[in-house]
Design a protein around this motif. Structure first.
Motif, mmCIF file in Angstrom:
data_model
loop_
_atom_site.group_PDB
_atom_site.id
_atom_site.type_symbol
_atom_site.label_atom_id
_atom_site.label_comp_id
_atom_site.label_asym_id
_atom_site.label_seq_id
_atom_site.Cartn_x
_atom_site.Cartn_y
_atom_site.Cartn_z
ATOM 1 N N SER A 2 19.405 70.158 5.891
ATOM 2 C CA SER A 2 18.740 71.312 5.315
ATOM 3 C C SER A 2 17.688 71.824 6.284
ATOM 4 N N ALA A 3 17.325 73.106 6.126
ATOM 5 C CA ALA A 3 16.320 73.700 7.006
ATOM 6 C C ALA A 3 14.965 73.037 6.833
ATOM 7 N N ARG A 4 14.764 72.438 5.648
ATOM 8 C CA ARG A 4 13.461 71.850 5.373
ATOM 9 C C ARG A 4 13.283 70.489 6.038
ATOM 10 N N GLU A 5 14.406 69.804 6.330
ATOM 11 C CA GLU A 5 14.279 68.444 6.869
ATOM 12 C C GLU A 5 13.503 68.394 8.174
ATOM 13 N N PRO A 6 13.815 69.246 9.184
ATOM 14 C CA PRO A 6 13.011 69.210 10.404
ATOM 15 C C PRO A 6 11.530 69.463 10.142
ATOM 16 N N ARG A 7 11.219 70.366 9.200
ATOM 17 C CA ARG A 7 9.813 70.635 8.883
ATOM 18 C C ARG A 7 9.133 69.388 8.330
ATOM 19 N N ASN A 8 9.831 68.675 7.460
ATOM 20 C CA ASN A 8 9.259 67.442 6.910
ATOM 21 C C ASN A 8 9.057 66.393 7.997
ATOM 22 N N PHE A 43 4.456 70.931 19.045
ATOM 23 C CA PHE A 43 4.983 70.692 17.703
ATOM 24 C C PHE A 43 5.665 71.932 17.141
ATOM 25 N N ILE A 44 5.119 73.100 17.418
ATOM 26 C CA ILE A 44 5.775 74.334 16.968
ATOM 27 C C ILE A 44 7.123 74.491 17.662
ATOM 28 N N ASP A 45 7.158 74.197 18.972
ATOM 29 C CA ASP A 45 8.409 74.272 19.716
ATOM 30 C C ASP A 45 9.426 73.280 19.160
ATOM 31 N N ALA A 46 8.960 72.074 18.806
ATOM 32 C CA ALA A 46 9.861 71.066 18.245
ATOM 33 C C ALA A 46 10.469 71.558 16.937
ATOM 34 N N LEU A 47 9.653 72.150 16.106
ATOM 35 C CA LEU A 47 10.154 72.651 14.824
ATOM 36 C C LEU A 47 11.245 73.695 15.046
ATOM 37 N N THR A 48 11.015 74.615 15.987
ATOM 38 C CA THR A 48 11.992 75.669 16.271
ATOM 39 C C THR A 48 13.303 75.090 16.789
ATOM 40 N N ARG A 49 13.203 74.147 17.726
ATOM 41 C CA ARG A 49 14.400 73.564 18.333
ATOM 42 C C ARG A 49 15.161 72.695 17.344
ATOM 43 N N TRP A 50 14.431 71.870 16.591
ATOM 44 C CA TRP A 50 15.082 70.886 15.724
ATOM 45 C C TRP A 50 15.752 71.538 14.516
ATOM 46 N N GLU A 51 15.277 72.716 14.119
ATOM 47 C CA GLU A 51 15.948 73.425 13.027
ATOM 48 C C GLU A 51 17.373 73.816 13.424
ATOM 49 N N THR A 52 17.594 73.982 14.734
ATOM 50 C CA THR A 52 18.924 74.365 15.238
ATOM 51 C C THR A 52 19.735 73.153 15.690
ATOM 52 N N SER A 53 19.106 72.295 16.484
ATOM 53 C CA SER A 53 19.835 71.183 17.115
ATOM 54 C C SER A 53 19.770 69.885 16.329
ATOM 55 N N GLY A 54 18.874 69.807 15.337
ATOM 56 C CA GLY A 54 18.692 68.569 14.603
ATOM 57 C C GLY A 54 17.583 67.720 15.212
ATOM 58 N N VAL A 55 17.044 66.810 14.415
ATOM 59 C CA VAL A 55 15.946 65.954 14.855
ATOM 60 C C VAL A 55 16.489 64.875 15.790
ATOM 61 N N PRO A 56 15.891 64.682 16.984
ATOM 62 C CA PRO A 56 16.384 63.655 17.909
ATOM 63 C C PRO A 56 16.162 62.247 17.361
ATOM 64 N N ASN A 58 14.613 59.795 18.701
ATOM 65 C CA ASN A 58 13.253 59.337 18.957
ATOM 66 C C ASN A 58 12.330 60.550 19.036
ATOM 67 N N PRO A 59 11.973 61.127 17.878
ATOM 68 C CA PRO A 59 11.166 62.353 17.905
ATOM 69 C C PRO A 59 9.807 62.164 18.563
ATOM 70 N N GLY A 60 9.175 60.986 18.362
ATOM 71 C CA GLY A 60 7.887 60.740 18.989
ATOM 72 C C GLY A 60 7.983 60.756 20.500
ATOM 73 N N GLY A 61 9.007 60.113 21.041
ATOM 74 C CA GLY A 61 9.203 60.103 22.479
ATOM 75 C C GLY A 61 9.499 61.492 23.022
ATOM 76 N N TRP A 62 10.299 62.262 22.275
ATOM 77 C CA TRP A 62 10.598 63.646 22.673
ATOM 78 C C TRP A 62 9.313 64.449 22.789
ATOM 79 N N LEU A 63 8.440 64.301 21.800
ATOM 80 C CA LEU A 63 7.193 65.062 21.792
ATOM 81 C C LEU A 63 6.275 64.648 22.943
ATOM 82 N N MET A 64 6.169 63.354 23.209
ATOM 83 C CA MET A 64 5.314 62.885 24.288
ATOM 84 C C MET A 64 5.825 63.412 25.634
#
Length: 430
Positions: A2-8, A43-56, A58-64
């Motif tokens: 769902s679109a909400r999952e990446p936001r959560n 974090f804003i960039d992550a939200l935009t990307r993950w809504e399309t590609s899905g959450v990686p 290791n999201p913490g590592g991606w962000l770092m």
């Protein structure tokens, strides 16, 4: 998905990772304000990307990694503008990559703790130090910081803005204070750590009763401090947090509802954390000089609960005496309210209510839900169920935590039922 999952996910990761991310960025670019700005952009960039590609995975590592690269770009651009030399870009990237991966060899070796000391720099006001660090450490919103201070949100927003501006204008370095300056900044650091722990222990807003990640961050910082500084209050604060954290499993029911201290299953309390807390209290006692400080006294109060095998075995007279001492070294309306609870438990609800009632005129507690909640408990014990219902409903209206609101409304319903039953019992026969 769902679109909400990446936001959560992003929201949850922000709570967990933002302080570490900002601390790492501040070390790299030497600017707290810019570090927070970059972290928010990532974090804003992550939200935009993950809504399309899905959450990686290791999201913490991606962000770092993303934050590191963005910081390198910022520094490369700044250096190019300053020196106009293309070769410098590669030098900056190579140096920063090594700095990002190397183990820190200073006295603490922890970016988060360094960030706390920077935010608690003497160039800032006491209020600004604590407000800024709470904002940066754990990603607390301005509203949550305001509720921790019991002041308007606009006041906290102004403090944070002024603090950031002052750090930039004074060119405060991102480093630990020298040993001779450590003590002067320790009080603010302890206050910050405990307020962060409290936000994790009882969340001011949202759907969760607790935010364990904040408690864990505060405990980790407290343990590092205890290794660094042999002071009674440092060990006292750590003891207090260890004992309070030991109750975490018992504070939430299997269905996620809040469980208050008198109703907790004490077999769920973590015995390791209890033992560490009691040992820490003994160490704090060994360093007491003239008289115990506020964290030592609060730890001693927590120890009374930890030593009691059941709620009925609690030494409330001892706790009331400790609150008397705490009121002398750290007077505040919140301490007085907790003293009222202890007196009411030790000597009867009439005594507690007599101490709590004058606090209704204190403007600092005007929007503090614990005050009407405490008064409701005393009123119910005195059989004044209608008044108790009114008070606990007021407490429910004041809280912004969904779990706490549910608990308070359940109490209101029980008081209404008790009032009806009493009215039925007292009514004359037909």
């Amino acid at each position: 998905m769902s679109a909400r999952e990446p936001r959560n996910v992003v929201s949850a990761i922000w709570r967990i990772e933002s302080a570490k991310l900002i601390a790492m960025l501040a070390r790299m670019i030497k600017s707290v304000d810019l570090a927070e700005e970059i972290a928010q952009e990532v974090f804003i960039d992550a939200l935009t990307r993950w809504e399309t590609s899905g959450v990686p995975d290791n999201p913490g590592g991606w962000l770092m990694t993303a934050a590191k690269h963005r910081a390198v770009d910022v520094l490369r651009h700044a250096r190019r503008a300053e020196r106009k030399h293309d070769q410098l870009a590669q030098e900056v990237e190579t140096t920063l990559a090594a700095d990002f991966d190397e183990a820190l060899d200073d006295v603490v070796g922890d970016d988060l703790l360094r960030l706390v000391f920077v935010a608690c720099h003497p160039v800032l006001s006491q209020e600004g130090r604590v407000a800024l660090t709470l904002r940066l450490l754990g990603g607390l919103t301005t509203d949550e910081v305001a509720r921790a201070f019991l002041v308007p949100e606009s006041t906290i927003a102004q403090r944070i803005t002024r603090a950031k501006r002052t750090l930039a204008e004074k060119n405060v370095p991102f480093e630990l204070p020298r040993p001779e300056d450590l003590a002067a900044r320790l009080e603010s650091v302890l206050e910050v750590i405990y307020l962060v722990f409290n936000e994790g222990y009882l969340a001011t807003t949202g759907d969760d009763w607790m935010r364990p990640a904040l408690c864990e961050d505060a405990l980790r910082l407290g343990r590092i401090l205890a290794e660094l500084v042999s002071e009674s209050e440092v060990h006292g604060l750590l003891s207090l947090m260890e004992i309070q954290a030991s109750r975490a499993r018992a504070r939430v029911s299997p269905d996620g509802e809040a469980v208050l201290l008198p109703d907790q299953d004490r077999t769920l309390w973590d015995p390791l954390l209890v033992r560490r807390g009691l040992d820490g209290l003994a160490r704090a006692d060994a360093f007491v000089r003239e008289r115990p400080g506020p964290y030592f006294l609060q730890a001693a109060i927590a120890a009374c609960h930890a030593r009691a095998k059941s709620a009925a075995d609690t030494d409330w007279a001892r706790i009331a005496a400790l609150y008397d001492a705490l009121l002398q070294v750290a007077p505040s309306p919140v301490v007085e309210l907790n003293r009222a609870v202890a007196l009411g438990m030790a000597f009867g609800p009439e005594v507690g209510l007599a101490v709590a009632d004058p606090l209704t005129n204190d403007p600092a507690l005007r929007d503090y839900p614990f005050l009407p909640s405490v008064r409701a408990d005393f009123l119910a014990k005195l059989g004044r169920f209608a008044d108790a219902k009114t008070e606990v409903e007021r407490a429910a209206a004041l809280t912004k935590n969904a779990r706490e609101r549910t608990l308070l409304l359940e109490r209101a319903a029980s008081y209404a039922q008790s009032d009806e039953e009493r009215g039925s019992t007292n009514s004359p026969p037909s």
